[in-house]
Design a protein around this motif. Sequence first.
Motif, mmCIF file in Angstrom:
data_model
loop_
_atom_site.group_PDB
_atom_site.id
_atom_site.type_symbol
_atom_site.label_atom_id
_atom_site.label_comp_id
_atom_site.label_asym_id
_atom_site.label_seq_id
_atom_site.Cartn_x
_atom_site.Cartn_y
_atom_site.Cartn_z
ATOM 1 N N GLY A 169 98.029 80.308 -14.303
ATOM 2 C CA GLY A 169 97.060 79.229 -14.155
ATOM 3 C C GLY A 169 96.073 79.138 -15.298
ATOM 4 N N GLY A 170 95.217 78.161 -15.184
ATOM 5 C CA GLY A 170 94.167 77.967 -16.175
ATOM 6 C C GLY A 170 92.979 77.257 -15.559
ATOM 7 N N MET A 171 91.792 77.719 -15.883
ATOM 8 C CA MET A 171 90.546 77.079 -15.445
ATOM 9 C C MET A 171 89.674 76.863 -16.675
ATOM 10 S SD MET A 171 90.591 76.743 -12.043
ATOM 11 C CE MET A 171 88.878 76.594 -11.565
ATOM 12 N N SER A 172 89.172 75.665 -16.841
ATOM 13 C CA SER A 172 88.355 75.356 -18.018
ATOM 14 C C SER A 172 86.933 75.866 -17.831
ATOM 15 C CB SER A 172 88.370 73.842 -18.262
ATOM 16 O OG SER A 172 89.654 73.408 -18.609
ATOM 17 N N TRP A 173 86.822 77.193 -17.738
ATOM 18 C CA TRP A 173 85.504 77.782 -17.498
ATOM 19 C C TRP A 173 84.578 77.634 -18.701
ATOM 20 C CZ3 TRP A 173 84.432 81.488 -21.037
ATOM 21 C CH2 TRP A 173 85.510 82.145 -21.634
ATOM 22 N N GLU A 178 76.493 78.474 -16.072
ATOM 23 C CA GLU A 178 76.267 79.691 -15.293
ATOM 24 C C GLU A 178 75.595 79.346 -13.958
ATOM 25 O OE1 GLU A 178 77.581 82.330 -15.966
ATOM 26 O OE2 GLU A 178 77.729 82.587 -18.123
ATOM 27 N N PRO A 179 75.882 80.101 -12.881
ATOM 28 C CA PRO A 179 76.702 81.327 -12.849
ATOM 29 C C PRO A 179 78.204 81.080 -12.661
ATOM 30 C CG PRO A 179 75.745 80.952 -10.689
ATOM 31 C CD PRO A 179 75.217 79.838 -11.578
ATOM 32 N N ASP A 180 78.598 79.793 -12.509
ATOM 33 C CA ASP A 180 80.014 79.502 -12.274
ATOM 34 C C ASP A 180 80.887 80.014 -13.421
ATOM 35 O OD1 ASP A 180 79.168 78.244 -9.998
ATOM 36 O OD2 ASP A 180 79.363 76.220 -10.796
ATOM 37 N N ARG A 181 80.400 79.851 -14.629
ATOM 38 C CA ARG A 181 81.180 80.228 -15.821
ATOM 39 C C ARG A 181 81.624 81.688 -15.765
ATOM 40 N NH1 ARG A 181 81.045 78.553 -21.510
ATOM 41 N NH2 ARG A 181 81.399 80.358 -22.856
ATOM 42 N N SER A 182 80.691 82.600 -15.570
ATOM 43 C CA SER A 182 81.012 84.028 -15.573
ATOM 44 C C SER A 182 81.830 84.422 -14.346
ATOM 45 C CB SER A 182 79.724 84.859 -15.628
ATOM 46 O OG SER A 182 79.052 84.660 -16.856
ATOM 47 N N ARG A 183 81.491 83.857 -13.190
ATOM 48 C CA ARG A 183 82.215 84.207 -11.968
ATOM 49 C C ARG A 183 83.683 83.792 -12.046
ATOM 50 N NH1 ARG A 183 79.899 80.958 -8.849
ATOM 51 N NH2 ARG A 183 81.569 79.438 -8.580
ATOM 52 N N ILE A 184 83.931 82.560 -12.454
ATOM 53 C CA ILE A 184 85.302 82.058 -12.511
ATOM 54 C C ILE A 184 86.096 82.749 -13.608
ATOM 55 C CG2 ILE A 184 86.676 80.002 -13.029
ATOM 56 C CD1 ILE A 184 84.547 78.397 -11.489
ATOM 57 N N ALA A 189 91.172 87.069 -13.650
ATOM 58 C CA ALA A 189 91.944 88.309 -13.784
ATOM 59 C C ALA A 189 92.823 88.561 -12.568
ATOM 60 C CB ALA A 189 90.999 89.490 -14.007
ATOM 61 N N LYS A 190 92.577 87.869 -11.465
ATOM 62 C CA LYS A 190 93.391 88.030 -10.261
ATOM 63 C C LYS A 190 94.760 87.365 -10.398
ATOM 64 C CE LYS A 190 89.260 87.967 -7.294
ATOM 65 N NZ LYS A 190 88.583 87.244 -6.177
ATOM 66 N N ALA A 191 94.888 86.431 -11.327
ATOM 67 C CA ALA A 191 96.155 85.730 -11.515
ATOM 68 C C ALA A 191 97.095 86.564 -12.384
ATOM 69 C CB ALA A 191 95.915 84.372 -12.159
ATOM 70 N N ARG A 192 98.378 86.228 -12.330
ATOM 71 C CA ARG A 192 99.390 86.947 -13.117
ATOM 72 C C ARG A 192 99.197 86.718 -14.609
ATOM 73 N NH1 ARG A 192 103.445 90.846 -12.396
ATOM 74 N NH2 ARG A 192 105.066 90.558 -13.985
ATOM 75 N N MET A 193 98.954 85.463 -14.979
ATOM 76 C CA MET A 193 98.782 85.099 -16.389
ATOM 77 C C MET A 193 97.905 83.867 -16.469
ATOM 78 S SD MET A 193 101.750 84.246 -19.235
ATOM 79 C CE MET A 193 102.527 85.854 -18.991
ATOM 80 N N THR A 194 97.089 83.782 -17.509
ATOM 81 C CA THR A 194 96.192 82.640 -17.660
ATOM 82 C C THR A 194 96.329 82.020 -19.048
ATOM 83 O OG1 THR A 194 94.313 83.961 -18.454
ATOM 84 C CG2 THR A 194 94.536 83.675 -16.072
ATOM 85 N N PHE A 195 96.062 80.725 -19.110
ATOM 86 C CA PHE A 195 96.101 79.984 -20.361
ATOM 87 C C PHE A 195 94.844 79.133 -20.484
ATOM 88 C CE2 PHE A 195 100.578 80.814 -19.654
ATOM 89 C CZ PHE A 195 101.071 81.067 -20.929
ATOM 90 N N ALA A 196 94.438 78.865 -21.714
ATOM 91 C CA ALA A 196 93.338 77.951 -21.992
ATOM 92 C C ALA A 196 93.768 77.076 -23.166
ATOM 93 C CB ALA A 196 92.055 78.709 -22.317
ATOM 94 N N GLU A 271 89.596 82.266 -4.142
ATOM 95 C CA GLU A 271 89.685 83.481 -4.922
ATOM 96 C C GLU A 271 89.314 83.301 -6.394
ATOM 97 O OE1 GLU A 271 90.220 86.455 -3.679
ATOM 98 O OE2 GLU A 271 90.467 85.660 -1.655
ATOM 99 N N ILE A 272 89.509 82.114 -6.929
ATOM 100 C CA ILE A 272 89.195 81.886 -8.351
ATOM 101 C C ILE A 272 87.847 81.176 -8.509
ATOM 102 C CG2 ILE A 272 89.937 80.774 -10.491
ATOM 103 C CD1 ILE A 272 91.698 83.107 -9.726
ATOM 104 N N VAL A 273 87.694 80.037 -7.847
ATOM 105 C CA VAL A 273 86.431 79.309 -7.947
ATOM 106 C C VAL A 273 85.335 80.035 -7.188
ATOM 107 C CG1 VAL A 273 85.277 77.096 -7.539
ATOM 108 C CG2 VAL A 273 87.672 77.146 -8.254
ATOM 109 N N GLY A 274 85.716 80.689 -6.081
ATOM 110 C CA GLY A 274 84.763 81.514 -5.338
ATOM 111 C C GLY A 274 83.865 80.726 -4.415
#
Length: 275
Positions: A169-173, A178-184, A189-196, A271-274
């Motif tokens: 997955g990918g999230m445009s963090w 903040e605080p969304d940026r740091s949390r997301i 890291a919970k995902a298998r692989m991430t892209f930006a 789990e990702i956005v929280g």
Amino acid sequence: MTISDQDILFLGECVREAARAEVMPRFRNLGDTDVSEKTSATDLVTQADLLAEHRITAALKERFPSALIVGEEAYDADKSVVPALADAELAFVIDPVDGTFNFAAGLPVFGTMLAVTVRGETVAGIIYDPALGDTVTAIKGAGAFMSRQDGQSSRLKVAAPAGLNQMVGGMSWGHMEEPDRSRICANMAKARMTFAFNCSAYEYWMVASGKMHFIGHAKLMPWDHLAGVLAHQEAGGHTAKFDGTPYRPGETTGGIISAPDKESWQLVRREIVGI
């Protein structure tokens, strides 16, 4: 107002012609005066953006003289056009070069996007990759298809649902506060692989074709999302704003997640956005 098959063919060629004439000749060939900052050093506009949008706009005005036309680069001159999408009888939304930072850096990860809305509903979307010549075309109720430069065509389908630790997955963090940026960012890291990719055109192609399980954004400008959301939905996916409501033309706030189905969407939000 209805859009015919001939209109769709015209729109696809309009996008491709603008990319051939104005975008690709300037790729890796920009001078110092061809690139300007908009809001920051990572928010850029180039001559390719301006001239491609101008060319597409002119073609649309000639064929659809009464339509509302919303271009990313023209938006600063008249911000009322975005909320007008909610009620416009017919509107076209243009992103002449999505991924301008990549384009200006010489990275071939950018696209030209066009969405069609009718009375507040996205009815068609086109995502064109000028570097490879591939086109994604989505039509409301008729599916989403990838057409290759060599003539091959295939129907797009989202990835099968999976556990979060198996998701790509990918999230445009990077565009979040903040605080969304740091949390997301940490939760990714919970995902298998991430892209930006820093390019909505590529992100929506990846998630609509099943190469990625989810993507998410906080910034909801229509030229970045309308065509891609329709392609993802027509490929069988579930897209909604962070609060669970549908994303509609004219909306610019609230965040958005695209995932294979509603259950996967809920998992990513939790789990990702929280939230």
